[in-house]
Design a protein around this motif. Structure first.
Motif, PDB file in Angstrom:
ATOM      1  N   LEU A  36      15.667  48.063  52.891  1.00  0.00           N
ATOM      2  CA  LEU A  36      14.416  47.615  52.445  1.00  0.00           C
ATOM      3  C   LEU A  36      14.159  46.453  52.514  1.00  0.00           C
ATOM      4  O   LEU A  36      15.197  45.491  52.087  1.00  0.00           O
ATOM      5  N   GLY A  37      13.047  45.839  53.123  1.00  0.00           N
ATOM      6  CA  GLY A  37      12.673  44.343  52.990  1.00  0.00           C
ATOM      7  C   GLY A  37      13.255  43.580  54.358  1.00  0.00           C
ATOM      8  O   GLY A  37      12.943  42.583  54.691  1.00  0.00           O
ATOM      9  N   ARG A  38      14.160  44.528  55.050  1.00  0.00           N
ATOM     10  CA  ARG A  38      14.872  43.697  56.327  1.00  0.00           C
ATOM     11  C   ARG A  38      13.906  43.624  57.549  1.00  0.00           C
ATOM     12  O   ARG A  38      12.999  44.699  57.630  1.00  0.00           O
ATOM     13  N   VAL A  39      14.106  42.978  58.433  1.00  0.00           N
ATOM     14  CA  VAL A  39      13.327  42.966  59.676  1.00  0.00           C
ATOM     15  C   VAL A  39      14.107  43.508  60.880  1.00  0.00           C
ATOM     16  O   VAL A  39      15.279  43.184  61.122  1.00  0.00           O
ATOM     17  N   LEU A 214       9.391  34.936  47.378  1.00  0.00           N
ATOM     18  CA  LEU A 214      10.466  35.040  48.300  1.00  0.00           C
ATOM     19  C   LEU A 214      11.422  36.063  48.469  1.00  0.00           C
ATOM     20  O   LEU A 214      11.635  36.702  49.650  1.00  0.00           O
ATOM     21  N   ARG A 215      11.726  36.703  47.371  1.00  0.00           N
ATOM     22  CA  ARG A 215      12.499  37.946  47.230  1.00  0.00           C
ATOM     23  C   ARG A 215      11.711  38.970  47.857  1.00  0.00           C
ATOM     24  O   ARG A 215      12.153  39.988  48.420  1.00  0.00           O
ATOM     25  N   GLU A 216      10.224  38.971  47.384  1.00  0.00           N
ATOM     26  CA  GLU A 216       9.487  40.147  48.124  1.00  0.00           C
ATOM     27  C   GLU A 216       9.313  39.983  49.604  1.00  0.00           C
ATOM     28  O   GLU A 216       9.264  41.145  50.063  1.00  0.00           O
ATOM     29  N   PHE A 217       9.565  39.004  50.120  1.00  0.00           N
ATOM     30  CA  PHE A 217       9.620  38.951  51.618  1.00  0.00           C
ATOM     31  C   PHE A 217      11.041  38.931  52.112  1.00  0.00           C
ATOM     32  O   PHE A 217      11.193  38.387  53.220  1.00  0.00           O
ATOM     33  N   GLY A 218      11.950  39.533  51.532  1.00  0.00           N
ATOM     34  CA  GLY A 218      13.158  39.737  52.036  1.00  0.00           C
ATOM     35  C   GLY A 218      14.157  38.355  52.206  1.00  0.00           C
ATOM     36  O   GLY A 218      15.291  38.540  52.899  1.00  0.00           O
ATOM     37  N   CYS A 219      13.885  37.309  51.315  1.00  0.00           N
ATOM     38  CA  CYS A 219      14.694  36.151  51.497  1.00  0.00           C
ATOM     39  C   CYS A 219      15.977  36.309  50.427  1.00  0.00           C
ATOM     40  O   CYS A 219      15.810  36.867  49.678  1.00  0.00           O
ATOM     41  N   VAL A 220      17.183  35.677  50.856  1.00  0.00           N
ATOM     42  CA  VAL A 220      17.942  35.366  49.909  1.00  0.00           C
ATOM     43  C   VAL A 220      17.932  34.099  49.392  1.00  0.00           C
ATOM     44  O   VAL A 220      17.984  32.999  50.162  1.00  0.00           O
ATOM     45  N   VAL A 221      17.539  33.889  48.109  1.00  0.00           N
ATOM     46  CA  VAL A 221      17.180  32.529  47.655  1.00  0.00           C
ATOM     47  C   VAL A 221      18.286  31.832  46.834  1.00  0.00           C
ATOM     48  O   VAL A 221      18.883  32.594  45.940  1.00  0.00           O
ATOM     49  N   SER A 222      18.449  30.818  47.102  1.00  0.00           N
ATOM     50  CA  SER A 222      19.447  29.947  46.157  1.00  0.00           C
ATOM     51  C   SER A 222      18.726  29.095  45.347  1.00  0.00           C
ATOM     52  O   SER A 222      17.700  28.452  45.818  1.00  0.00           O
ATOM     53  N   ASP A 223      18.785  29.143  44.240  1.00  0.00           N
ATOM     54  CA  ASP A 223      18.013  28.478  43.142  1.00  0.00           C
ATOM     55  C   ASP A 223      18.641  27.045  43.037  1.00  0.00           C
ATOM     56  O   ASP A 223      19.789  26.817  42.537  1.00  0.00           O
ATOM     57  N   LEU A 314       4.348  31.820  54.176  1.00  0.00           N
ATOM     58  CA  LEU A 314       4.630  33.146  54.674  1.00  0.00           C
ATOM     59  C   LEU A 314       4.433  33.133  56.226  1.00  0.00           C
ATOM     60  O   LEU A 314       5.439  33.583  56.519  1.00  0.00           O
ATOM     61  N   PRO A 315       3.669  32.617  56.922  1.00  0.00           N
ATOM     62  CA  PRO A 315       3.578  32.340  58.449  1.00  0.00           C
ATOM     63  C   PRO A 315       4.977  31.855  58.710  1.00  0.00           C
ATOM     64  O   PRO A 315       5.621  32.488  59.708  1.00  0.00           O
ATOM     65  N   LEU A 316       5.648  30.748  58.340  1.00  0.00           N
ATOM     66  CA  LEU A 316       6.816  30.128  58.462  1.00  0.00           C
ATOM     67  C   LEU A 316       7.893  31.161  58.248  1.00  0.00           C
ATOM     68  O   LEU A 316       8.829  31.110  59.167  1.00  0.00           O
ATOM     69  N   ILE A 317       7.971  31.716  57.046  1.00  0.00           N
ATOM     70  CA  ILE A 317       8.980  32.646  56.830  1.00  0.00           C
ATOM     71  C   ILE A 317       9.021  33.723  57.861  1.00  0.00           C
ATOM     72  O   ILE A 317      10.112  34.395  58.374  1.00  0.00           O
ATOM     73  N   ALA A 318       8.081  34.375  58.109  1.00  0.00           N
ATOM     74  CA  ALA A 318       7.793  35.515  59.109  1.00  0.00           C
ATOM     75  C   ALA A 318       8.510  35.087  60.590  1.00  0.00           C
ATOM     76  O   ALA A 318       9.192  35.557  61.086  1.00  0.00           O
ATOM     77  N   GLN A 319       7.835  33.921  60.786  1.00  0.00           N
ATOM     78  CA  GLN A 319       8.443  33.175  62.197  1.00  0.00           C
ATOM     79  C   GLN A 319       9.988  33.167  62.282  1.00  0.00           C
ATOM     80  O   GLN A 319      10.498  33.680  63.135  1.00  0.00           O
TER      81      GLN A 319
END
Ligand SMILES: Nc1nc2c(c(=O)[nH]1)N[C@H]1C(S)=C(S)[C@@H](COP(=O)(O)OP(=O)(O)OC[C@H]3O[C@@H](n4cnc5c(N)ncnc54)[C@H](O)[C@@H]3O)O[C@H]1N2
Ligand code: MOO
Length: 407
Positions: A36-39, A214-223, A314-319
């Motif tokens: 889920l959420g992976r590309v 960011l979580r919704e778009f599959g990123c591993v977020v470090s706070d 979002l476009p940057l993250i997608a890319q």
């Protein structure tokens, strides 16, 4: 590239991001159930036909159309049962029917299922309602997916529907891109890390908002927490974070952005541009690259940060993530009411969906619109997007609507 004080269009900024970056994350094999959420990395092909066999789509009786077409026969003999998961190993002959349940294998020779509501059954015989009408109620082998066909294209971010397809195919291992590691920071001495106690302090709206996106778009977020207004600390923190992350996102401190703001160390280790965009809200945006790690500096005002995240982040993250999608996605909807707008700039106006005169879906701006007014985001379903060159709009005009992602 635009100079520091020359307003840049949002399209030029998006074009710059598109040209500047490519996919940076490698790929790995994971269990499909964890996808889920992976590309997806590379086209994913079907390892089987779907349906896997000709099957009944109804509870009823499998028959041969030729027996009943033109009413050659009035009744058929029920010769067996085929249940889902328990197929009958026999062929249907002339004048024969088989009891079948939804999802059961269709016996060889049968090409139609009569719903049980459309038959009278008595002592092992059925009398169908004739003449035959309606659909044959069969699912033919491979009519949905043919073995070998590309079912999920390279660059697709997996959602519930993709997991359903993978489950149906029985695919358990998939090749996906490694998730994007994003370091997220707020900046500003006024932003309080804990309870908001002192005079002049404010709570941090941007970090939880962006963390969720960011979580919704599959990123591993470090706070990364809150960076104080101190050039040296900011530089040190960004240089350190650049080593372990694929992207850094900060909010605040952009309107004062100029070449003195970050030290020459950063300028030697990459570049950092400060853009003034021809937009409302979200004018000041920082963008660059430190030790090969991209940096996106969003404005401090939360609505401005949200809009610029959706438009540029979002476009940057997608890319970077290998996702082939054109973000953000707009919908054309009619305005419910008139709206004033200066044609000199691009504008995003918080708005909600509403019912138009004929009951059709329309959009209307929310009452409060300041770029720091969070109640407007909570009241909105998204943003009306009016590009530069567009002046005031009137009721009924079609506009681009950008849905707020997340709930
Ligand atoms: N002289 C000028 N002043 C400002 C300009 C300008 O062109 N000339 N632009 C305005 C615009 S537009 C915006 S947007 C802001 C953006 O400023 P910064 O990106 O430098 O952000 P800050 O000044 O640090 O903060 C702006 C505003 O947002 C609040 N903030 C910051 N971080 C958070 C957070 N994590 N959560 C909630 N609120 C946050 C901060 O307290 C400020 O009120 O600049 C205008 N000024
Ligand atoms: O970016 Mo500011 O007003 O455009 O919020």
């Amino acid at each position: 590239m635009a100079g520091r004080h020359v307003p840049m269009t949002i399209d030029a900024a998006r074009g710059f991001i598109r040209r500047q970056f490519a996919t940076t994350v490698g790929s790995e094999s994971i269990e499909a159930a964890a996808g889920l959420g992976r590309v997806v990395a590379g086209d994913l092909r079907a390892n089987a036909d779907l349906p896997r066999f000709n099957a009944s789509a109804m509870d009823g009786y499998a028959v041969r159309t030729a027996d009943l077409d033109g009413a050659n026969l009035k009744i058929l003999r029920v010769v067996g049962r085929s249940l889902a998961g328990h197929p009958a190993q026999m062929e249907l002959g002339e004048g024969e029917a088989m009891r079948v349940l939804t999802g059961a294998v269709l016996p060889t020779g049968a090409d139609r299922v009569l719903k049980q509501e459309d038959c009278v059954e008595s002592n092992g015989w059925i009398a169908p309602s004739l003449p035959l009408s309606g659909r044959p109620h069969v699912r033919m082998k491979a009519e949905d997916v043919a073995r070998g066909a590309v079912v999920i294209a390279d660059g697709t971010r997996l959602g519930a529907r993709h997991l359903a397809l993978l489950g149906s195919l029985g695919i358990d291992l998939i090749r996906v891109h490694r998730p994007l590691r994003v370091a997220l920071f707020s900046t500003g001495d006024e932003v309080s890390p804990g309870p908001v106690l002192g005079e002049g302090l404010i709570g941090d709206a941007n970090r939880p908002m962006l963390w969720a996106l960011l979580r919704e778009f599959g990123c591993v977020v470090s706070d990364g927490g809150i960076i104080p207004d101190d050039q040296e600390q900011l530089t040190g923190i960004l240089l350190a974070a650049a080593q372990d992350n694929d992207l850094m996102i900060t909010t605040g401190g952009m309107s004062v952005g100029d070449e003195d703001h970050l030290t020459s160390v950063i300028r030697r280790r990459g570049f950092l541009e400060f853009w003034r965009l021809n937009v409302r809200p979200g004018k000041p945006v920082g963008f660059g690259d430190i030790d090969d790690c991209p940096v996106l500096g969003l404005p401090g005002n939360p609505i401005a940060a949200m809009v610029m995240f959706l438009m540029l982040g979002l476009p940057l993250i997608a890319q970077l993530s290998g996702e082939r999608a054109d973000y953000p996605k707009f919908l054309k909807l009619p305005m419910a009411t008139a709206l004033d707008k200066n044609a000199g700039w691009w504008e995003a106006i918080p708005a909600r969906l509403c019912a138009g005169p004929g009951g059709n879906t329309c959009v209307e701006a929310v009452e409060k619109r300041g770029s720091a007014m969070l109640s407007s985001l909570v009241a909105a379903d998204g943003f009306i997007i009016l590009p530069e060159g567009t002046g005031p709009v009137t009721a009924g005009d079609e506009v681009d609507f950008l849905f707020l992602t997340g709930s």
